[in-house]
Motif scaffolding. Structure first.
Motif, short mmCIF file in Angstrom:
data_model
loop_
_atom_site.label_atom_id
_atom_site.label_comp_id
_atom_site.label_asym_id
_atom_site.label_seq_id
_atom_site.Cartn_x
_atom_site.Cartn_y
_atom_site.Cartn_z
N VAL A 90 72.51 22.21 97.80
CA VAL A 90 72.42 23.58 97.29
C VAL A 90 72.98 24.56 98.32
CG1 VAL A 90 70.89 25.39 96.43
CG2 VAL A 90 70.37 22.99 95.95
N PHE A 91 73.88 25.43 97.87
CA PHE A 91 74.37 26.53 98.70
C PHE A 91 73.69 27.81 98.27
CE2 PHE A 91 77.05 30.30 98.72
CZ PHE A 91 77.41 30.42 100.04
N GLN A 92 73.22 28.59 99.23
CA GLN A 92 72.65 29.89 98.93
C GLN A 92 73.01 30.86 100.04
OE1 GLN A 92 68.30 29.57 98.78
NE2 GLN A 92 68.49 27.53 99.66
N CYS A 93 73.29 32.09 99.67
CA CYS A 93 73.67 33.11 100.64
C CYS A 93 72.86 34.37 100.40
CB CYS A 93 75.16 33.43 100.55
SG CYS A 93 75.66 34.18 98.98
N ARG A 166 71.74 22.27 83.15
CA ARG A 166 71.48 21.18 84.09
C ARG A 166 70.84 21.74 85.37
NH1 ARG A 166 76.26 17.31 86.57
NH2 ARG A 166 74.92 15.77 87.61
N ALA A 167 71.36 22.84 85.86
CA ALA A 167 70.79 23.46 87.05
C ALA A 167 69.41 24.00 86.77
CB ALA A 167 71.71 24.57 87.55
N TYR A 168 69.22 24.56 85.59
CA TYR A 168 67.90 25.10 85.23
C TYR A 168 66.85 23.99 85.18
CZ TYR A 168 64.42 28.01 82.85
OH TYR A 168 63.27 28.70 82.53
N SER A 169 67.24 22.82 84.68
CA SER A 169 66.31 21.69 84.63
C SER A 169 65.93 21.23 86.03
CB SER A 169 66.93 20.53 83.85
OG SER A 169 67.19 20.90 82.52
N VAL A 186 64.22 26.74 95.73
CA VAL A 186 65.00 26.73 94.49
C VAL A 186 64.03 26.77 93.32
CG1 VAL A 186 66.63 25.42 93.08
CG2 VAL A 186 66.86 25.41 95.57
N ASN A 187 64.17 27.78 92.47
CA ASN A 187 63.28 27.91 91.31
C ASN A 187 64.04 28.53 90.15
OD1 ASN A 187 63.07 30.91 91.65
ND2 ASN A 187 62.01 30.28 93.54
N THR A 188 63.39 28.66 89.04
CA THR A 188 64.06 29.18 87.84
C THR A 188 64.40 30.66 87.95
OG1 THR A 188 61.87 29.57 86.87
CG2 THR A 188 62.96 27.48 86.34
N GLN A 189 63.81 31.35 88.93
CA GLN A 189 64.09 32.77 89.09
C GLN A 189 65.38 33.02 89.88
OE1 GLN A 189 62.18 35.03 87.49
NE2 GLN A 189 61.05 33.25 86.71
N ASN A 190 65.68 32.15 90.82
CA ASN A 190 66.86 32.39 91.66
C ASN A 190 67.99 31.40 91.44
OD1 ASN A 190 66.12 29.99 92.94
ND2 ASN A 190 65.23 31.01 94.72
N ILE A 191 67.83 30.49 90.49
CA ILE A 191 68.85 29.46 90.28
C ILE A 191 70.19 30.05 89.87
CG2 ILE A 191 68.35 29.05 87.83
CD1 ILE A 191 69.21 26.43 90.57
N ALA A 192 70.18 31.24 89.30
CA ALA A 192 71.45 31.88 88.90
C ALA A 192 72.30 32.28 90.09
CB ALA A 192 71.17 33.10 88.02
N HIS A 193 71.74 32.24 91.28
CA HIS A 193 72.49 32.60 92.49
C HIS A 193 72.61 31.42 93.45
CE1 HIS A 193 72.26 36.76 91.17
NE2 HIS A 193 70.95 36.63 91.03
N GLN A 194 72.32 30.22 92.98
CA GLN A 194 72.43 29.02 93.80
C GLN A 194 73.60 28.18 93.31
OE1 GLN A 194 70.06 28.87 96.17
NE2 GLN A 194 68.71 30.43 95.37
N GLY A 201 79.90 14.40 91.70
CA GLY A 201 81.10 15.12 92.10
C GLY A 201 81.31 16.43 91.39
N SER A 202 80.58 16.68 90.32
CA SER A 202 80.67 17.97 89.64
C SER A 202 79.82 19.01 90.39
CB SER A 202 80.21 17.86 88.19
OG SER A 202 78.84 17.45 88.14
N THR A 203 80.02 20.28 90.06
CA THR A 203 79.32 21.35 90.76
C THR A 203 79.00 22.48 89.79
OG1 THR A 203 81.35 22.57 91.29
CG2 THR A 203 80.67 20.86 92.85
N SER A 204 78.37 23.49 90.31
CA SER A 204 78.23 24.72 89.54
C SER A 204 79.60 25.39 89.42
CB SER A 204 77.26 25.68 90.24
OG SER A 204 75.98 25.10 90.42
#
Length: 244
Positions: A90-93, A166-169, A186-194, A201-204
């Protein structure tokens, strides 16, 4: 009086040029006056005042581009790490700052699926590291999720991640094991920015924008299906109000 024969040059009479006239014919010694030196110095200062801002502008834009390329490289490394260990990364800034971090997404389900080198959580909630032999060893969390920084005077302007069920799950599962020092971030509140890098090999699908003090903006865009990341030009601030 001596008379020379006709047709012969006269050697008896020599026309002597005055000594002062000879001095006038000599070239003057080369040199610069004080006024000329001052004019040259003023010209150098003027050229420097015109060129210096342009050079600074080019340097700052190249520095911003280099920071964007470095971030793209870190994304590529995180994707490879996810594929190697079989564990999502997970990348987060933090927008408005230089800080970011990349860390494993620790889930209880990773115990059965992740490969060697993955940081996993046992059913008892203990965070361990899987070994090549198949055994589990105590995990050293001191290096996981270390905060990294962009170049000086380069900050994150935005972090946009496309919605992904998939990320939300995964975020829902991470919330269920919130005791983990890593999964709890990492939670359902901030996953939109992770930005998530999956083991396959796939990503967001995401785009992060960087900005320098001038206001120039560069972006790092990633396509989720292929995991391919690239640097894009977003905008350049004009060097003067008249420039467009």
């Amino acid at each position: 009086m001596r008379l020379d024969p006709p047709g012969l040059p006269s050697f008896g009479v020599r026309s002597a040029m005055p000594l002062r006239s000879l001095h006038r014919l000599r070239p003057a010694t080369a040199g610069f006056t004080l006024l000329e030196l001052l004019l040259v110095l003023a010209l150098i200062v003027l050229i420097g005042a015109i060129v210096a801002p342009k050079l600074t502008e080019v340097f700052e834009r190249q520095k911003l581009k280099a920071s964007a390329n470095e971030l793209r490289l870190r994304w590529d490394q995180a994707r490879l790490e996810a594929m190697r260990t079989g564990q999502a990364q997970v990348f987060q800034c933090q927008v408005g700052t230089r800080q970011f971090k990349i860390q494993p997404l620790v889930l209880q389900s990773d115990t059965a699926n992740a490969g060697a080198g993955a940081t996993v959580m046992t059913g008892a909630g203990t965070v361990v590291e899987s070994q090549q032999s198949g055994f589990l060893a105590a995990a050293d969390l001191s290096e996981d999720g270390q905060v990294e920084e962009l170049e000086e005077k380069i900050t994150f302007l935005s972090c946009q991640v496309a919605s992904d069920m998939r990320a939300y799950s995964l975020a829902e599962e991470a919330e269920s094991v919130g005791a983990s020092p890593m999964a709890g971030e990492v939670n359902t509140q901030n996953i939109a920015h992770q930005v998530i890098f999956y083991p396959d090999g796939s990503t967001s699908t995401a785009e992060v924008q960087l900005q320098n003090e001038r206001g120039d903006v560069r972006g790092v865009r990633m396509r989720g299906l292929t995991g391919h990341a690239r640097v894009i030009d977003v905008s350049n601030m004009p060097s003067s109000p008249d420039e467009k």
